[in-house]
Scaffold this active site. Structure first.
Site, PDB file in Angstrom:
ATOM      1  CB  CYS A  77       4.077   9.405  -5.161  1.00 19.63           C
ATOM      2  SG  CYS A  77       3.590  10.753  -6.289  1.00 19.63           S
ATOM      3  CG  HIS A 181       5.416   6.660  -8.782  1.00 22.46           C
ATOM      4  ND1 HIS A 181       4.361   6.272  -8.000  1.00 22.46           N
ATOM      5  CD2 HIS A 181       5.164   7.945  -9.148  1.00 22.46           C
ATOM      6  CE1 HIS A 181       3.491   7.264  -7.895  1.00 22.46           C
ATOM      7  NE2 HIS A 181       3.969   8.296  -8.574  1.00 22.46           N
ATOM      8  CD  GLU A 183       5.060   2.699  -7.770  1.00 23.54           C
ATOM      9  OE1 GLU A 183       4.183   3.550  -7.980  1.00 23.54           O
ATOM     10  OE2 GLU A 183       6.038   2.905  -6.999  1.00 23.54           O
TER      11      GLU A 183
END
Length: 199
Positions: A77, A181, A183
């Site tokens: 990001c 992202h 994650e």
């Protein structure tokens, strides 16, 4: 394997660490130069604002350190944006690992209520190339939260369309970066993180 997450004044570090923990990977969160330099893999996450973050990196000497790293590095990001040459966000000179410029999304006239800024939520990635996307199908959905984007270029290894096409991921030498992202992107994101750890 020695995995380091760079600790600095940007959010989302714990989310990345938690995602790695779910995959049975223990990472160290640190700003210590020697530990970062000696790591097998380095992750440079980030949620925040470009100019204040670059000021912090320079004061800590992390800007020169990151650029000098030789092992695989993954920016996430804001990490991707800071690895580029320049950001329109407060007219900020960045790390310059990638030559790309980072621009602000500007909705097309009359579409301001359809394509809001920031670009937030799930969107498809396509034109996938390279090791980071092994086993990932075209048009898989991943999670984005950003108001600025890197232009498409020779370093683009994934694209996304929102207002206009942009780089969803970049790669140059030992440096990789995703605008989305991983994650927060479920099983697809977990696979991408796993692919990075295997590079």
């Amino acid at each position: 394997m020695n995995i380091v997450i760079i600790k600095y004044n940007a959010g989302n570090i714990e989310s990345v660490n938690n995602a790695l923990n779910r995959q049975g990977v223990n990472a160290e969160i640190t700003a210590e130069h020697e530990k970062i330099r000696k790591a097998d893999k380095v992750i440079f996450p980030g949620v925040g604002e470009a100019s204040t973050t670059m000021d912090y990196l320079r004061k800590q000497g992390l800007d020169e350190l990151i650029v000098s790293l030789k092992q695989p590095v993954l920016g996430i990001c804001l990490g991707l944006q800071l690895m580029c040459a320049h950001s329109e966000e407060n007219d900020t000179d960045c790390l310059g690992i990638f030559e790309e410029k980072v621009k602000r999304f500007i909705p097309n006239p009359g579409e301001e209520f359809i394509t809001k800024v920031p670009h937030m939520g799930w969107n498809a990635i396509l034109d996938l190339t390279g090791d980071l996307f092994k086993g990932i199908a075209e048009n898989e959905y991943v999670y984005f939260v950003h108001s600025y984007y890197a232009e498409k270029s020779e370093h683009t290894i994934a694209t996304c369309n929102y207002i206009n096409p942009f780089s969803a991921a970049l790669h140059k030498d030992n440096f990789y970066a995703t605008q989305f992202h991983p994650e927060k992107s479920g099983t697809v994101g977990a696979k991408i993180l796993d692919n990075f750890l295997k590079i």
